[in-house]
Design an enzyme around this catalytic site. Structure first.
Site, PDB file in Angstrom:
ATOM      1  N   SER A 181       0.802  -1.230   0.000  1.00 42.32           N
ATOM      2  CA  SER A 181       0.000   0.000   0.000  1.00 42.32           C
ATOM      3  C   SER A 181       0.830   1.272   0.000  1.00 42.32           C
ATOM      4  O   SER A 181       0.279   2.346  -0.156  1.00 42.32           O
ATOM      5  CB  SER A 181      -0.933   0.016   1.211  1.00 42.32           C
ATOM      6  OG  SER A 181      -0.167  -0.034   2.396  1.00 42.32           O
ATOM      7  N   LYS A 233       1.076   4.352   6.880  1.00 48.14           N
ATOM      8  CA  LYS A 233       0.449   5.195   5.865  1.00 48.14           C
ATOM      9  C   LYS A 233       1.016   6.606   5.960  1.00 48.14           C
ATOM     10  O   LYS A 233       1.722   6.946   6.902  1.00 48.14           O
ATOM     11  CB  LYS A 233      -1.086   5.289   6.084  1.00 48.14           C
ATOM     12  CG  LYS A 233      -1.804   3.985   6.166  1.00 48.14           C
ATOM     13  CD  LYS A 233      -2.048   3.360   4.821  1.00 48.14           C
ATOM     14  CE  LYS A 233      -2.692   1.998   5.003  1.00 48.14           C
ATOM     15  NZ  LYS A 233      -2.225   1.006   4.080  1.00 48.14           N
TER      16      LYS A 233
END
Lengths: 201, 194
Positions: free
Chosen positions: B68, B111
């Site tokens: 991701s 993230k």
């Protein structure tokens, strides 16, 4: 006159004082070294104990009356916070827990667990009448409804914000007690997934 | 490097046990096996506590897995994380952070911070005609992975409370071909407030 001759002219008490001073400097260095060694043992062990095992905290506010702080601001309760019990994020309905406030990360709040993941809660003052608690979240409420900033304001909280489980009241001495994990009967979840899995007819 | 500590204290306690029976026991058994066991346990506790303090308050080395955050962080990269920014509330837009997953507190997610509290986040796709915005509530952050096609992030589970953030990633140490500080987001700035 040589050095030795000069030294022999110094009266006896002063010579022992000189020797004493040289020894005391040795004491100071040794004490300092021992202090440093003790410091590097005591501080990490104490910090780890307070972070991972248990610590003590004063409760402020009226959101958990009458279980905690029934006297209001005159006498704040001091509770024992047990980190070890929540190290795997296992809590039961009715536990009194402390968690990091979702609205202000610098603050910790102390509330009661009303519902676990998968339960459907009937809310008091929330924008939705019924809320299903998502996976990895819990629903917390203060015992003093209406005076409590809890899940009825900010919704279900993530289990990652769980800080500790409050097990005992330590101060004032007349309020020494073990905090029981009871759920008020009017706050039982409407439907709980976990209970319906275990053999209902 | 050996720091004198718990084992030495235990030795002193043993030396204080006087009396003939205790002395012979002390000489034969305690100094042998039991002494070594206590010494080992003492050192283990001491170093475990120092390790906990280092990882909790300073930082550590982390291995990331998952697609991701490509191309900034690939699968099985090793990076350095520091926890000082979290404790001093110095996390800013564009930082890559490690946080506890909101739906599973035992696993961590990695993230990039797109918006802080109060920011207006564009939540519609660029191809949509009507733009939709969301405001990040107080005490929360908006996280997104760099690989927007293949990332479950705040677009899926909503804004993340600041209290879940564990640390900030600032340096990559493996693979050596990509050694160094981390790049800016390849997606440009997503909040119109910039």
């Amino acid at each position: 006159m040589s050095h030795l001759q000069m030294l022999s002219r110094i009266p006896r008490p002063l010579r022992t004082l000189e020797r004493g001073m040289a020894q005391s400097q040795g004491w100071v260095t040794r004490y300092f070294k021992a202090f440093c060694k003790g410091f590097f043992v005591a501080v990490p062990v104490a910090v780890t104990f307070l972070d991972r095992v248990a610590c003590v905290a004063r409760v402020e506010g009226a959101s958990m009356q009458p279980s905690l702080n029934p006297g209001g601001s005159q006498s704040s309760d001091v509770v024992l916070l047990n980190h070890w019990k929540v190290r795997n994020f296992e809590v039961q309905r009715g536990d009194i827990v402390s968690l990091v406030s979702p609205k202000n990360p610098e603050q910790k709040i102390i509330k009661r667990v009303i519902a676990l993941e998968g339960d459907i809660v009937k809310t008091i003052g929330h924008k939705n009448r019924y809320v299903k608690v998502p996976r990895g979240h819990i629903w917390v409420e203060g015992d003093h409804h209406g005076h409590s900033f809890d899940s009825n304001s900010f919704g279900p909280v993530s289990l990652g914000l769980l800080h500790a489980h409050a097990t005992h009241i330590l101060w004032p001495p007349e309020r020494w007690q073990k905090l029981e994990s009871v759920l008020p009967p009017e706050r039982l979840p409407v439907q709980s997934e976990k209970e319906s899995l275990h053999g209902s007819p | 490097m050996v720091i004198a500590g718990i084992p030495e204290t235990l030795d002193v306690i043993f030396l204080f046990s006087r009396g003939p029976w205790w002395q012979s026991l002390h000489r034969t058994m305690l100094r042998g096996i039991l002494g070594k066991t206590f010494r080992l346990v003492g050192y283990t506790i001491q170093y475990a506590c120092i390790a906990h303090c280092a990882f909790e308050y300073v930082g550590g080395v982390v291995m990331c897995s998952g697609p991701s955050m490509e191309p900034t962080i690939q699968n099985s990269d090793i990076v350095c994380a520091e926890n000082l920014s979290r404790h001093f509330y110095g996390i800013q837009r564009g930082d890559i952070v490690i946080a506890k997953s909101p739906s599973d507190p035992k696993s961590n997610i990695c993230k990039r911070v797109i918006g802080l509290e109060g920011d207006k986040i564009l939540t519609s796709r660029p191809s949509d005609f009507f733009k939709s915005h969301n405001y990040v509530p107080t005490g929360h952050v908006w996280l997104e992975g760099d690989n927007l096609q293949n990332s479950t992030d705040s677009r899926y589970y909503g804004p993340v409370p600041y209290g879940l953030i564990r640390g900030r990633i600032f340096f990559k140490i493996w693979p050596l071909s990509d050694f160094g500080f981390l790049r800016d987001s390849p997606n440009g700035h997503r909040s119109p407030g910039d």
